[in-house]
Write a protein that holds these residues in place. Sequence first.
Motif, short mmCIF file in Angstrom:
data_model
loop_
_atom_site.label_atom_id
_atom_site.label_comp_id
_atom_site.label_asym_id
_atom_site.label_seq_id
_atom_site.Cartn_x
_atom_site.Cartn_y
_atom_site.Cartn_z
N PRO A 42 51.02 37.08 16.93
CA PRO A 42 49.83 36.51 17.35
C PRO A 42 49.49 37.43 18.44
N TRP A 43 49.03 38.61 18.02
CA TRP A 43 48.24 39.67 18.92
C TRP A 43 47.11 38.85 19.69
N ASN A 44 46.91 39.09 20.95
CA ASN A 44 45.96 38.73 22.04
C ASN A 44 45.04 39.74 22.01
N ASP A 45 44.16 40.19 20.97
CA ASP A 45 43.35 41.25 21.04
C ASP A 45 41.70 40.81 21.26
N HIS A 46 41.87 39.59 21.47
CA HIS A 46 40.10 39.23 21.95
C HIS A 46 40.38 38.19 23.08
N ALA A 47 40.04 38.66 24.41
CA ALA A 47 40.56 37.94 25.43
C ALA A 47 39.89 38.20 26.58
N CYS A 48 39.85 37.38 27.69
CA CYS A 48 38.97 37.73 28.86
C CYS A 48 39.52 38.94 29.50
N PRO A 49 38.86 39.94 29.94
CA PRO A 49 39.38 41.10 30.32
C PRO A 49 39.91 40.93 31.93
N LEU A 50 39.68 39.75 32.38
CA LEU A 50 40.21 39.43 33.92
C LEU A 50 41.28 38.59 34.04
N ALA A 62 34.22 39.13 26.92
CA ALA A 62 33.75 39.33 28.28
C ALA A 62 34.44 38.10 29.22
N ALA A 63 34.28 38.18 30.35
CA ALA A 63 34.77 37.39 31.43
C ALA A 63 34.76 35.75 30.99
N CYS A 64 35.65 35.17 31.11
CA CYS A 64 35.80 33.81 30.69
C CYS A 64 35.03 32.91 31.74
N GLY A 65 34.60 31.70 31.62
CA GLY A 65 33.91 30.95 32.51
C GLY A 65 34.66 30.62 33.72
N ALA A 66 35.98 30.29 33.67
CA ALA A 66 36.75 30.42 34.90
C ALA A 66 36.61 31.47 35.92
N CYS A 67 36.88 32.71 35.18
CA CYS A 67 36.56 33.84 35.96
C CYS A 67 35.49 33.88 36.54
N LEU A 68 34.17 33.71 35.85
CA LEU A 68 32.86 33.77 36.14
C LEU A 68 32.59 32.87 37.36
N GLU A 70 34.93 31.68 39.49
CA GLU A 70 35.91 31.96 40.64
C GLU A 70 36.62 33.17 40.29
N PRO A 71 36.11 34.42 40.71
CA PRO A 71 36.58 35.62 40.17
C PRO A 71 37.95 35.71 40.88
N PRO A 72 38.88 36.37 39.78
CA PRO A 72 40.37 36.25 40.32
C PRO A 72 40.91 37.35 41.43
N ARG A 73 41.89 37.43 41.71
CA ARG A 73 42.16 38.45 42.88
C ARG A 73 42.39 39.81 42.02
N GLN A 74 42.98 39.83 40.86
CA GLN A 74 43.09 41.27 40.20
C GLN A 74 41.86 41.46 39.38
N VAL A 75 41.88 42.84 39.07
CA VAL A 75 40.39 43.46 38.74
C VAL A 75 40.81 43.64 37.25
N GLY A 76 41.82 43.22 36.61
CA GLY A 76 42.06 43.20 35.26
C GLY A 76 43.63 42.79 34.60
N ALA A 77 43.48 42.27 33.61
CA ALA A 77 44.63 41.64 33.09
C ALA A 77 44.94 41.83 31.34
N ALA A 78 45.82 41.99 31.00
CA ALA A 78 46.04 42.11 29.48
C ALA A 78 47.36 41.32 29.15
N ALA A 79 47.31 40.53 28.36
CA ALA A 79 48.58 39.93 27.31
C ALA A 79 48.71 40.44 25.81
N THR A 80 49.78 41.03 25.94
CA THR A 80 50.14 41.65 24.36
C THR A 80 50.01 40.45 23.31
N PHE A 81 50.30 39.27 23.63
CA PHE A 81 50.34 38.25 22.49
C PHE A 81 49.93 37.01 23.29
#
Length: 231
Positions: A42-50, A62-68, A70-81
């Motif tokens: 289950p590759w997570n290849d379509h996800a919020c970049p934050l 694009a950024a999900c509703g939650a990140c829009l 309240e922007p998170p402290r990190q500037v980017g995030a990736a999950a492989t799966f």
Amino acid sequence: MVSLRNALLRLGHQFLPLRCLVCSNPGNDGLDLCAACHAELPWNDHACPLCALPLPPGEPAAACGACLREPPRQVGAAATFVYAPPIDRLVLRFKFHQDLAAGRLLSQLMLQAVPPFAAVPLLPMPLHGRRLRERGYDQARELARPLARELGLPLWSGLCRSRATVAQSTLDADARRQNLRGAFAVQATPPPRLTLVDDVMTTGATLDAAVRALRRSGLAEATLWVCARAP
């Protein structure tokens, strides 16, 4: 003990045939995973970049509703799966059943989808000393070490768990945030940028608490790289 287990694991891979850790068929392409099971991951290849939250098909990446909101402290995030079968079972085997072969496989798979920001020192999320003694190894460090080696990146270890906390899996989102107050301490000046590495991101509360502590100690930019993200 952990280093001995790792050495035996590497030795075994030199002389024993590869075996799929999901279905027990012969492994493929240098992995303890067969081609059929690899195709079902289950590759997570379509996800919020934050925050790496999986997004519904058809939505822009694009950024999900939650990140829009309240922007998170990190500037980017990736999950492989996405945290779904069979990755969820492999993570549980690795995390709670001392299956270091599963951890090795997960690291190898993470290297098949390296995020572009993973070009700075890696910080494995630390365990509290008591939990480390109980488990015998730190699963985030076991994931991050081969990532750092293959990518030619340093591991930074200036963050520690200063307080033992209740297992996050037993708590709801609000209780998770409360549980993590004062849970991390920074023991050295962090570099300007770090990528935090962990096994699973659920609400993101643990990673957020770590980034908050690091930012207070001078970290300019944090990114997150996890093996799996809960939908």
